[in-house]
Motif scaffolding. Structure first.
Motif, short mmCIF file in Angstrom:
data_model
loop_
_atom_site.label_atom_id
_atom_site.label_comp_id
_atom_site.label_asym_id
_atom_site.label_seq_id
_atom_site.Cartn_x
_atom_site.Cartn_y
_atom_site.Cartn_z
N PRO A 166 47.63 42.13 43.58
CA PRO A 166 46.96 41.42 44.67
C PRO A 166 46.56 42.40 45.79
N GLY A 167 45.49 42.05 46.47
CA GLY A 167 44.98 42.92 47.54
C GLY A 167 46.00 43.21 48.62
N ASP A 216 49.65 46.83 51.58
CA ASP A 216 50.99 47.30 51.96
C ASP A 216 51.15 48.77 51.60
N ALA A 217 50.63 49.13 50.43
CA ALA A 217 50.73 50.54 50.01
C ALA A 217 49.93 51.43 50.96
N PRO A 271 55.43 48.74 47.23
CA PRO A 271 54.70 47.47 46.99
C PRO A 271 54.25 47.29 45.54
N LEU A 272 54.33 48.35 44.76
CA LEU A 272 53.90 48.23 43.35
C LEU A 272 55.01 47.67 42.47
N ARG A 273 56.20 47.54 43.04
CA ARG A 273 57.31 47.00 42.26
C ARG A 273 56.99 45.57 41.81
N GLY A 282 41.85 51.92 42.57
CA GLY A 282 42.43 51.61 43.87
C GLY A 282 43.81 52.22 44.02
N VAL A 283 44.63 52.02 43.01
CA VAL A 283 46.01 52.55 43.07
C VAL A 283 45.97 54.08 43.12
#
Lengths: 676, 353
Positions: free
Chosen positions: B24-25, B30-31, B43-45, B332-333
């Motif tokens: 989610p965006g 958050d990242a 936040p990727l957890r 994005g990541v």
């Protein structure tokens, strides 16, 4: 437990200088579901002002979340202390904490940079190892020299130069295989590099007066030696990586406690500020308001008086008095822990209206009965119990919610009970049934049937009666709710009201009468008129009475005329259709309980027959057992899921539609248990 | 031939479910707001990217994380092969060629750096993608090939044989792999067009629109790079452009290049929705303009993908949408993690994500 938790609206005025103490006390108690004083102050709203939004609160929240993240990096996770002990302390300086957090983050970054450097060297060694492995690793195939990718050099360096050379090549992708003992003060050496790195390696060797020697055909010249050296180097680097991990642990040993304290301080400050943000103010007085469970009324009042040293004014309003627009009391349901999974099922659908019956216990019973009837097998139930119990243990260990595991556990229990009633274990009628032999009935073996159930029609009949009982219970709950809410018109004339119930009960009796007389005879008109005709006519009064009530309250201002009468008539017709067809559909919908139960048994019978086919002599065989195992697994997985979903569907769409009004707002007090 | 429901029914449901589980965006945001790279993984957890944190925590190596992201992208394509049959399978394989070509280009660049330029590549070889997308290529051997002849031999019997054998000697001589890479891009599009022509009429219509857009993006990016980094003479530009874009033909673009009206060509290329592109183009230096251009192009791609996603579900469109959105998610990541590594400000990161 029977009804939603009763609430009272607290309104209090305290001196502004006492506001912090009062908010801290309210946070400790953790019962206040705050509302804005402006919403209830009516005409005096202009005289008060809300707490201005403070950027500091956002900063504290951000810092708290950041600490939470950093704490979660520790392995094992550092437990968070109870913030209650930090309530009343000075609000932490977010800037100072941010600096501390930056320092921790920088330390972690430093460790990661070291890890990265080591990792790069490991990758280089891995590459050489891949090459070496690609060209053989045994004495029989010492073909490194023939490799198109690797260069192997055999030579010697002075013993005094050896440590420096080793150091110089430590960070390069070269593998050194030195002899154990120097000869004539010179150490023999085998150097393996990738061809593309040869120039660099040669330059280093040249600096330390390398002398080429002829490489022996065996011994150190083979790939095993090179691999040995690579592995030794790699192990050393791995140990260095372990040291980094140890440094990381040490960091948390040193900083973990202070981070945890910082978290607790920030969390306490964040929540305290959140309570205060709901306060309104006049020049010297702070006003607060919110919903409190009646059971906590005394505790809250004493707390406010104590915190303000008696300098306060407190007023309590009953939920009924306070029900103005936008001020509906929040809804809390208080159920024993064992019913929590079912409460979750209820709240997933919606929050019931305040003051109505909490449906959780009824849902628990209905859901488990439905599941048991659809999945009646003690063996399969036992599997579900084991799966649920394992899930429960795992969730507890991980500190995660265990609602689903509990639900599976309970469903397993229901299946075991039903399995015993039907005498079914892993799809086999192995036990004497306490009620009737489901397998015998489905297989058409009448001699096995018992308990008055001889065919699948009897099973369908049972589930229809079960459905009537569930729908009847739903109607009863609706009548109680409407009586408590003093909603007399819906109580009498709504489709789920008394008249609706009258028609449903009478209709069910007429249907059974008709079936009982071989579909040839209905009750006499003398009975049908009071049973069905009178309540059907009574329904016609609903629309006009509603219209009159609306006119009296001013909600209806239209002109009365022929069109209005037409509307009344149409609404009556629609009500009749809704009641007769709706209730029929609702009731027949419960036949799915029989359908799934029969499918469950049929599938197990089918798998048993397939297993018997592979062992015609009747002996137990491995293929037969595999078929039974696969069959049982498939049925547990698919039927278990289907039964769970169908039971939920029957609760949501048949049972709830009779009484449930999901318009409530969940009670959400500001407390240390608040989730954010 | 199987009907559309049979071909795409299961895959459509599967991919739509996958898309609903994309990061989610707010998690990516958050990242972006994280104060350090390590914290950006938190936040990727609980998402598809959870494993990345473990890679970073055990190695401290962002390149290893990037390599994993590349492997994830390749896996997204490869996985689809199992659920399709020709001609849709051929088309998806043709789109997957983009990932393979990217991997081949990387490994050829490494070889070129080590052998033609004499640069050290030790710190990069560990991250080579060694998996198989379509062709069976020994990436390890390619990067370590001692000579150009050995390198060419390693591409024997693959689709790349002709290009590599023809252009590697030239690349070594000229000291640039630009021609080689351009030829590979053209190879990708030729394959895509060919696979596209074998689809049924409805799928062809959807795929052509998508491929046309890809061509536009490729052409525009090539134009900008040719002008900014290679200062290519106008008369030679045409051979680096792919024809059959959705808006403007390659010849028109080449003409725009010679008359120095790239901004106008870009506007025409991207249609009325992006007519403000010219104003973006005229601002800032080359780097800024490139960034702005790429942002708009990505937006076009995503808009197209979302449009396809909202349309008829039993067509090649759902697959193309999934792949575009998946690529965007991965990008994005990757961008955020890199930006955190280099300590870029939040606003700057947001401007490129």
């Amino acid at each position: 437990m029977m009804f939603t938790v009763p609430m009272k609206l607290l309104s209090a005025a305290v001196l502004s200088r006492d506001a912090t103490f009062v908010s801290d006390e309210l946070l400790r108690i953790g019962s206040l579901d705050a509302v804005s004083m402006k919403d209830i102050s009516g005409t005096n709203a202009d005289a008060i002002s809300n707490q201005p939004r403070d950027g500091a609160a956002d900063r504290i929240r951000e810092a708290r979340k950041r600490v939470e993240g950093l704490l979660s990096l520790a392995d094992p996770a550092i437990p968070r202390p109870d913030p209650a002990g930090f309530v009343g302390s000075a609000i932490p300086d977010a800037a100072i904490i941010e600096k501390q957090l930056d320092a921790v983050a920088a330390h972690i970054n430093g460790i990661r940079e070291r890890q990265k450097e080591i990792q790069e060297q490991i990758l280089k060694l891995d590459e050489i190892r891949r090459q070496v492995e690609a060209y053989g690793t045994t004495h029989e195939r010492p073909v490194l020299a023939g490799s198109s990718l690797l260069v192997i050099r055999s030579g010697t360096v002075a013993e005094s130069d050896w440590p420096s050379l080793e150091k110089a090549l430590a960070s390069s992708p070269a593998v050194l295989a030195p002899a154990d003992v120097p000869v004539n003060n010179r150490r023999s050496l085998l150097v393996v590099t990738l061809k593309r790195d040869d120039a660099r390696t040669m330059a280093a060797l040249g600096r330390y007066h390398w002398t080429d020697t002829e490489r022996a055909a065996e011994g150190k010249g083979n790939a095993d030696e090179a691999l040995k050296d690579i592995n030794a180097k790699r192990d050393k680097l791995r140990r260095t990586l372990d040291e980094c991990a140890a440094d990381f642990r040490k960091l948390y040993e040193e900083k973990g406690a202070s981070l945890a304290d910082a978290w607790a301080g920030l969390r306490a400050a964040e929540l305290s500020l959140r309570v205060r943000s709901n306060f309104s103010h006049t020049e010297s007085v702070s006003l607060l308001s919110g919903w409190i469970p009646v059971s906590d009324q005394r505790l809250v009042e004493d707390g406010i008086r104590k915190a303000s040293d008696g300098r306060c004014y407190i007023e309590w309003l009953d939920a009924g008095q306070a029900s103005v627009d936008g001020m509906a009391p929040p809804v809390a349901m208080k159920n024993p822990r064992i019913l929590v999974p079912f409460q979750t099922l209820v709240t997933n659908f919606g929050v019931p209206e305040y003051g109505t019956i909490d449906p959780t216990p009824f849902v628990a019973v209905a859901y488990l009965c439905m599941f048991g009837l659809m999945f009646g097998d003690a063996g399969h139930g036992l599997v579900l119990v084991i799966v649920g119990a394992l899930g429960l243990l795992r969730a507890r260990k991980a500190g995660k919610p265990s609602t689903l595991s509990r639900l599976i556990l309970y469903c397993g229990g229901a299946a075991i009970v039903a399995g015993l009633l039907f005498g079914s274990i892993f799809g086999q009628p192995l036990l004497p049934p306490l009620w009737f032999n489901y397998h015998g009935v489905v297989a058409g073996e009448a001699e096995l049937a018992a308990g008055g159930v001889r065919s699948v029609y009897d099973i369908l009949g049972i589930t229809i009666k079960f459905g009537i009982a569930i729908l009847g219970l739903g109607l009863l709950i609706n009548w109680i709710n409407l009586t408590r809410q003093k909603k007399w018109l819906p109580l009498f004339l709504d489709k789920a009201g008394l008249v609706g119930g009258w028609i449903y009960g009478a209709g069910a009796w007429v249907a059974f009468y008709f079936v009982g007389h071989q579909y040839r005879e209905l009750p006499s008109m003398g009975l049908l008129i009071p049973l069905l005709a009178i309540p059907t006519v009574l329904l016609a009064f609903k629309a006009p009475l509603e219209y009159l009530e609306k006119r009296r309250s001013g909600h209806e201002k239209g002109k009365f005329g022929g069109g209005t009468i037409m509307v009344f008539f149409m609404e009556w017709i629609v009500s009749i259709l809704e009641i007769y067809s709706g209730y029929l559909a609702n009731t027949l919908s419960f036949m799915r309980v029989a359908g799934l139960g029969i499918a469950h048994v049929s599938l197990m019978v089918a798998f048993a027959q397939i297993a018997a086919m592979v062992s015609p002599n009747g002996a137990i065989s491995i293929p037969g057992l595999i078929i039974l195992l696969a069959g049982n697994t498939l049925v547990i997985a698919l039927e278990g899921l289907s039964a769970g979903i169908q039971a939920l569907r029957l609760n949501y769409y048949e049972f709830f539609s009779k009484y449930f009004n999901g318009t409530g707002r969940a009670y959400s007090p500001i407390s240390f248990r608040s989730v954010d | 031939m199987a009907d559309a429901l049979t071909v795409y029914g299961f895959l459509s449901a599967k991919l739509k479910t996958r898309i609903s589980a994309f990061l989610p965006g707010d998690r990516l945001d958050d990242a972006i707001r994280a104060k350090s790279l390590q914290e950006a993984f938190l936040p990727l957890r609980g998402s598809y990217f959870e494993s990345l944190e473990n890679i970073y925590s055990t190695t401290g190596d962002l390149k290893a994380v990037e390599a994993e992201l590349f492997a994830m992208e390749a896996a997204a394509y490869i996985e689809l092969f199992h659920f399709l049959e020709d001609p849709a399978l051929s088309f998806v394989r043709a789109t997957a060629r983009a990932v393979e070509i990217e991997a081949v280009k990387s490994v050829l660049r490494l070889w070129f750096d080590a052998h033609a330029r004499g640069r050290a590549i030790d710190d990069r070889t560990g991250y080579i993608f060694r998996g198989r997308v379509i062709e069976s290529l020994d990436m390890e051997a390619i990067v370590n090939a001692p000579t150009a002849a050995d390198l060419v031999a390693l591409f024997r019997a693959t689709i790349y044989e002709e290009i590599v054998s023809r252009l590697i000697p030239e690349a070594v001589m000229l000291g640039s792999v630009f021609e080689l890479e351009s030829a590979m891009d053209r190879l990708y599009f030729e394959g895509l067009f060919e696979a596209c022509s074998r689809l049924n009429t409805k799928d062809q219509e959807i795929a052509r629109r998508f491929v046309g857009l890809e061509v536009d993006i490729q052409n525009l990016t090539s134009l900008v790079r040719l002008r900014s980094f290679h200062d290519m003479p106008g008369d030679k530009v045409g051979r680096y452009l792919i024809d059959f874009g959705s808006s403007v033909s390659a010849s028109s673009l080449a003409q725009a290049y010679t008359t120095d009206s790239i901004a106008g060509a870009a506007g025409a290329l991207l249609g009325h929705r992006y007519e403000n592109l010219a104003s973006i183009w005229n601002k800032g230096d080359t780097k800024t303009r490139l960034a702005a251009l790429e942002r708009v192009l990505r937006q076009v791609r995503v808009s197209e993908a979302e449009r396809l996603l909202g349309g008829y579900p039993f067509s090649i469109g759902i697959i193309l949408s999934y792949l575009v959105l998946k690529t965007e998610e991965l990008r994005g990541v990757r961008t955020v993690l890199n930006a955190k590594y280099y300590g870029l400000a939040e606003d700057r990161i947001r401007s490129v994500v």
